[in-house]
Design a protein around this motif. Structure first.
Motif, PDB file in Angstrom:
ATOM      1  N   LEU A 194      15.539  62.001  29.996  1.00  0.00           N
ATOM      2  CA  LEU A 194      14.392  62.909  30.003  1.00  0.00           C
ATOM      3  C   LEU A 194      14.830  64.358  29.868  1.00  0.00           C
ATOM      4  N   VAL A 195      15.825  64.753  30.658  1.00  0.00           N
ATOM      5  CA  VAL A 195      16.263  66.149  30.656  1.00  0.00           C
ATOM      6  C   VAL A 195      16.919  66.516  29.332  1.00  0.00           C
ATOM      7  N   ALA A 196      17.748  65.611  28.797  1.00  0.00           N
ATOM      8  CA  ALA A 196      18.382  65.898  27.509  1.00  0.00           C
ATOM      9  C   ALA A 196      17.338  66.100  26.424  1.00  0.00           C
ATOM     10  N   LYS A 197      16.271  65.306  26.468  1.00  0.00           N
ATOM     11  CA  LYS A 197      15.197  65.452  25.484  1.00  0.00           C
ATOM     12  C   LYS A 197      14.450  66.756  25.689  1.00  0.00           C
ATOM     13  N   GLU A 198      14.143  67.091  26.939  1.00  0.00           N
ATOM     14  CA  GLU A 198      13.409  68.323  27.224  1.00  0.00           C
ATOM     15  C   GLU A 198      14.204  69.559  26.824  1.00  0.00           C
ATOM     16  N   LEU A 199      15.503  69.541  27.065  1.00  0.00           N
ATOM     17  CA  LEU A 199      16.343  70.694  26.774  1.00  0.00           C
ATOM     18  C   LEU A 199      16.801  70.721  25.320  1.00  0.00           C
ATOM     19  N   GLY A 200      16.601  69.622  24.602  1.00  0.00           N
ATOM     20  CA  GLY A 200      17.046  69.567  23.217  1.00  0.00           C
ATOM     21  C   GLY A 200      18.554  69.621  23.073  1.00  0.00           C
ATOM     22  N   CYS A 201      19.271  69.017  24.018  1.00  0.00           N
ATOM     23  CA  CYS A 201      20.733  69.057  23.987  1.00  0.00           C
ATOM     24  C   CYS A 201      21.276  67.634  23.827  1.00  0.00           C
ATOM     25  N   PRO A 202      22.557  67.499  23.429  1.00  0.00           N
ATOM     26  CA  PRO A 202      23.133  66.154  23.280  1.00  0.00           C
ATOM     27  C   PRO A 202      23.081  65.386  24.594  1.00  0.00           C
ATOM     28  N   LYS A 203      22.830  64.091  24.486  1.00  0.00           N
ATOM     29  CA  LYS A 203      22.770  63.263  25.692  1.00  0.00           C
ATOM     30  C   LYS A 203      24.181  63.071  26.252  1.00  0.00           C
ATOM     31  N   PRO A 204      24.430  63.504  27.486  1.00  0.00           N
ATOM     32  CA  PRO A 204      25.762  63.346  28.078  1.00  0.00           C
ATOM     33  C   PRO A 204      25.986  61.920  28.570  1.00  0.00           C
ATOM     34  N   ARG A 205      27.217  61.646  28.983  1.00  0.00           N
ATOM     35  CA  ARG A 205      27.602  60.297  29.417  1.00  0.00           C
ATOM     36  C   ARG A 205      27.527  60.198  30.937  1.00  0.00           C
ATOM     37  N   LEU A 206      26.802  59.209  31.399  1.00  0.00           N
ATOM     38  CA  LEU A 206      26.681  58.928  32.831  1.00  0.00           C
ATOM     39  C   LEU A 206      27.706  57.855  33.171  1.00  0.00           C
ATOM     40  N   THR A 207      28.724  58.210  33.926  1.00  0.00           N
ATOM     41  CA  THR A 207      29.830  57.301  34.206  1.00  0.00           C
ATOM     42  C   THR A 207      29.631  56.542  35.510  1.00  0.00           C
ATOM     43  N   ARG A 208      30.422  55.485  35.664  1.00  0.00           N
ATOM     44  CA  ARG A 208      30.394  54.735  36.915  1.00  0.00           C
ATOM     45  C   ARG A 208      30.813  55.617  38.086  1.00  0.00           C
ATOM     46  N   ALA A 209      31.791  56.480  37.850  1.00  0.00           N
ATOM     47  CA  ALA A 209      32.220  57.397  38.910  1.00  0.00           C
ATOM     48  C   ALA A 209      31.085  58.327  39.304  1.00  0.00           C
ATOM     49  N   GLY A 210      30.332  58.798  38.298  1.00  0.00           N
ATOM     50  CA  GLY A 210      29.198  59.669  38.590  1.00  0.00           C
ATOM     51  C   GLY A 210      28.137  58.974  39.406  1.00  0.00           C
ATOM     52  N   LEU A 219      17.425  64.995  43.233  1.00  0.00           N
ATOM     53  CA  LEU A 219      18.220  64.238  42.263  1.00  0.00           C
ATOM     54  C   LEU A 219      17.978  64.747  40.853  1.00  0.00           C
ATOM     55  N   ARG A 220      16.732  64.960  40.494  1.00  0.00           N
ATOM     56  CA  ARG A 220      16.437  65.474  39.155  1.00  0.00           C
ATOM     57  C   ARG A 220      17.061  66.850  38.944  1.00  0.00           C
ATOM     58  N   ASN A 221      16.951  67.726  39.931  1.00  0.00           N
ATOM     59  CA  ASN A 221      17.523  69.069  39.794  1.00  0.00           C
ATOM     60  C   ASN A 221      19.032  69.020  39.607  1.00  0.00           C
ATOM     61  N   VAL A 222      19.703  68.141  40.375  1.00  0.00           N
ATOM     62  CA  VAL A 222      21.157  68.000  40.248  1.00  0.00           C
ATOM     63  C   VAL A 222      21.523  67.494  38.855  1.00  0.00           C
ATOM     64  N   ILE A 223      20.780  66.514  38.359  1.00  0.00           N
ATOM     65  CA  ILE A 223      21.064  65.968  37.035  1.00  0.00           C
ATOM     66  C   ILE A 223      20.783  67.003  35.952  1.00  0.00           C
ATOM     67  N   GLU A 224      19.704  67.753  36.093  1.00  0.00           N
ATOM     68  CA  GLU A 224      19.389  68.783  35.102  1.00  0.00           C
ATOM     69  C   GLU A 224      20.517  69.811  35.014  1.00  0.00           C
ATOM     70  N   ARG A 225      21.037  70.229  36.163  1.00  0.00           N
ATOM     71  CA  ARG A 225      22.148  71.189  36.162  1.00  0.00           C
ATOM     72  C   ARG A 225      23.396  70.574  35.523  1.00  0.00           C
ATOM     73  N   ALA A 226      23.654  69.299  35.841  1.00  0.00           N
ATOM     74  CA  ALA A 226      24.835  68.636  35.286  1.00  0.00           C
ATOM     75  C   ALA A 226      24.719  68.451  33.775  1.00  0.00           C
ATOM     76  N   VAL A 227      23.512  68.140  33.289  1.00  0.00           N
ATOM     77  CA  VAL A 227      23.306  67.966  31.845  1.00  0.00           C
ATOM     78  C   VAL A 227      23.575  69.267  31.103  1.00  0.00           C
ATOM     79  N   ILE A 228      23.132  70.377  31.681  1.00  0.00           N
ATOM     80  CA  ILE A 228      23.337  71.684  31.040  1.00  0.00           C
ATOM     81  C   ILE A 228      24.818  71.988  30.896  1.00  0.00           C
ATOM     82  N   ALA A 259      30.992  63.946  29.634  1.00  0.00           N
ATOM     83  CA  ALA A 259      30.727  63.180  30.857  1.00  0.00           C
ATOM     84  C   ALA A 259      30.071  64.076  31.896  1.00  0.00           C
ATOM     85  N   LEU A 260      29.117  63.526  32.616  1.00  0.00           N
ATOM     86  CA  LEU A 260      28.420  64.271  33.663  1.00  0.00           C
ATOM     87  C   LEU A 260      29.287  64.386  34.913  1.00  0.00           C
ATOM     88  N   LYS A 261      29.322  65.581  35.491  1.00  0.00           N
ATOM     89  CA  LYS A 261      29.983  65.801  36.773  1.00  0.00           C
ATOM     90  C   LYS A 261      28.974  66.452  37.699  1.00  0.00           C
TER      91      LYS A 261
END
Length: 486
Positions: free
Chosen positions: A342-358, A374-383, A389-391
């Motif tokens: 959702l966030v990648a689509k809203e921001l118009g940015c490449p979809k990052p990788r959600l890892t098992r570690a994440g 949770l959404r706010n943390v993911i939005e910041r990580a996507v940016i 990979a998401l951290k």
């Protein structure tokens, strides 16, 4: 050029950008005025109302975001297209949430700007048309639009969530009043919409009322409406929330925040199903379903004398308890994947990788702010991920999936560690990660990614420690072939 063409105002502190954008917009048949700063725009306000602002985020003095807030304060509903540098993306995301039409990252294509400006001008026309509608037709249109929600947004398969959704299915077809209980950020509004969408009233509006935002002296006007001249500033008749929700449902969000002295007015309408507009003697009947929500313990509020007991029983006909996220951690992988998309689509940015570690990092945090956090943390990580990979940066540095605390949970933590003990723990930790990943070093979900180090660094550590990958035969070891993806 036709004088009836829309006016676009360009605000940027760089002369070359102002000139190039002005020429582009004029070539598209638009009238243009350019300004070097937000202050210049406010000081030399155009005689003709602008149909759109093309606005840089970073400006000397008053910033683009500050100008946006000033226009909102003045009730100047001018659609805005923001221009931004890459480093300004977090600010531009906030601008979009505050109502901006689009933000374009420099450098951008001419056609992208023209498309955004045309979209903004069309939005402005829609706003103008809504202003000319009668009060009964246009009141709270924005709130009504929000009720058009996709129920795929209720994400999860946990037993706790399934129980809530089962209860929604039971109560929705009736007209029973629903009280949704739960901590902030647990998704109470989504559940309210789910109740409405599955009810016989679904073709009528669901009107949301944020009870925390209504001033005491405007409570009756907001809920019941007012007649022209009823008080200073009442320049026309205005429908209240009960009238706007006629035939549908009224969602009383944070109902526990209604001041005690005003609760009797709400109780009267719920009991009598009638009300009068402020400044009017005519009694109007109301036909609405009530769905309320609160993060407060209303029983304790009643005991403390802060909430009327009779109103509580009126609202608490069918309670729904939303579980906090810490009680449904099994839903975190699904929620995380949903928000990343959702966030990648809203921001118009490449979809990052959600890892098992994440995912494990997210599941080892207690989420006091629940799904909203949770959404706010993911939005910041996507940016910050830029498609990689998401951290996740969590408060208190939430437990890492390879932490020593989890491996030695029954042993008290010593005051300090000796050098041999540090090396022993590091070796034990590294072996645990290698076993977890099947000795996969590189790539997604490999040991290097799980530990947050480069594969070359990890290979060097393995060699220094003399670790070897166990062979399939009993009692033997084999060297790791690091030239493969193992």
């Amino acid at each position: 050029m036709n004088e009836n063409n829309p006016l676009v105002c360009v605000i940027d502190d760089e002369l070359s950008i102002r000139e190039s954008l002005s020429n582009l917009l004029r070539s598209a048949g638009l009238k243009v005025q350019a300004f070097a700063s937000a202050q210049e725009f406010l000081t030399n306000w155009p005689q003709e109302a602008p149909s759109c602002l093309v606005l840089d985020v970073r400006l000397p003095g008053i910033s683009g975001l500050d100008l946006q807030q000033e226009l909102r304060r003045r009730d100047a509903q001018i659609p805005i297209v923001f221009m931004t540098g890459y480093g300004d993306i977090p600010m531009s995301v906030r601008a979009m949430k505050a109502g901006a039409i689009e933000f374009l990252t420099k450098p951008f294509r001419d056609e992208d700007l023209l498309n955004a400006v045309n979209q903004a001008i069309e939005r402005g026309r829609q706003l103008d048309q809504s202003k000319n509608k009668p009060a009964e037709d246009q009141s709270y249109a924005e709130d009504e639009l929000r009720s058009n929600v996709r129920f795929s947004e209720i994400v999860g398969t946990s037993a706790a969530l399934r129980q809530v959704l089962h209860e929604v299915e039971l109560v929705a077809p009736s007209d029973a009043t629903v009280l949704i209980l739960g901590e902030t950020g647990t998704g109470k509004e989504l559940i309210a919409r789910a109740v409405h969408e599955r009810s016989r009233r679904r073709e009528k509006p669901l009107i949301r009322v944020n009870c925390t935002s209504i001033p005491k002296d405007l409570f009756e006007s907001e809920f019941f409406g007012h007649a022209k001249g009823a008080f200073t500033g009442a320049i026309r008749d205005r429908a209240g929330r009960f009238e706007a929700a006629a035939g549908g449902a009224l969602f009383l969000d944070e109902v526990g925040e209604i001041p005690l002295e005003l609760q009797s007015k709400l109780l009267h309408v719920l009991q009598e199903k009638s009300y009068e507009r402020v400044g009017e003697e005519r009694t109007r009947r109301t036909d609405v379903r009530i769905v309320a929500a609160t993060n407060r313990d209303l029983e304790k509020e009643v005991a403390a004398g802060r909430f009327r007991e009779d109103l509580y029983y009126r609202l608490n006909v069918f309670p729904l308890k939303m579980p906090p996220l810490r009680e449904r951690k099994g839903d975190i992988p699904l929620l995380a994947a949903f928000f990343v998309n959702l966030v990648a689509k809203e921001l118009g940015c490449p979809k990052p990788r959600l890892t098992r570690a994440g995912i494990e990092t997210l599941q080892n945090y207690d989420w006091p702010g629940n799904i909203r956090e949770l959404r706010n943390v993911i939005e910041r990580a996507v940016i910050f991920a830029c498609g990689g990979a998401l951290k996740f940066d969590l408060p208190g540095n939430a437990s890492d999936p390879t932490s020593f605390d989890r491996m030695d949970v029954n042993q008290p933590e010593p005051e300090y560690l000796t050098e041999p003990e540090i090396r022993r723990r590091e070796r034990k930790n590294l072996l645990a990660v290698l076993q977890k990943t099947g000795w996969k070093i590189k790539g997604a979900d490999g040991a290097a990614e799980l530990l947050g180090v480069k594969p070359s660094t990890l290979i060097s550590r393995i060699a220094q420690m003399g670790l070897k990958k166990p062979s399939k035969g009993p009692g033997t070891e084999q060297a790791v072939n690091f030239s493969t993806s193992a």
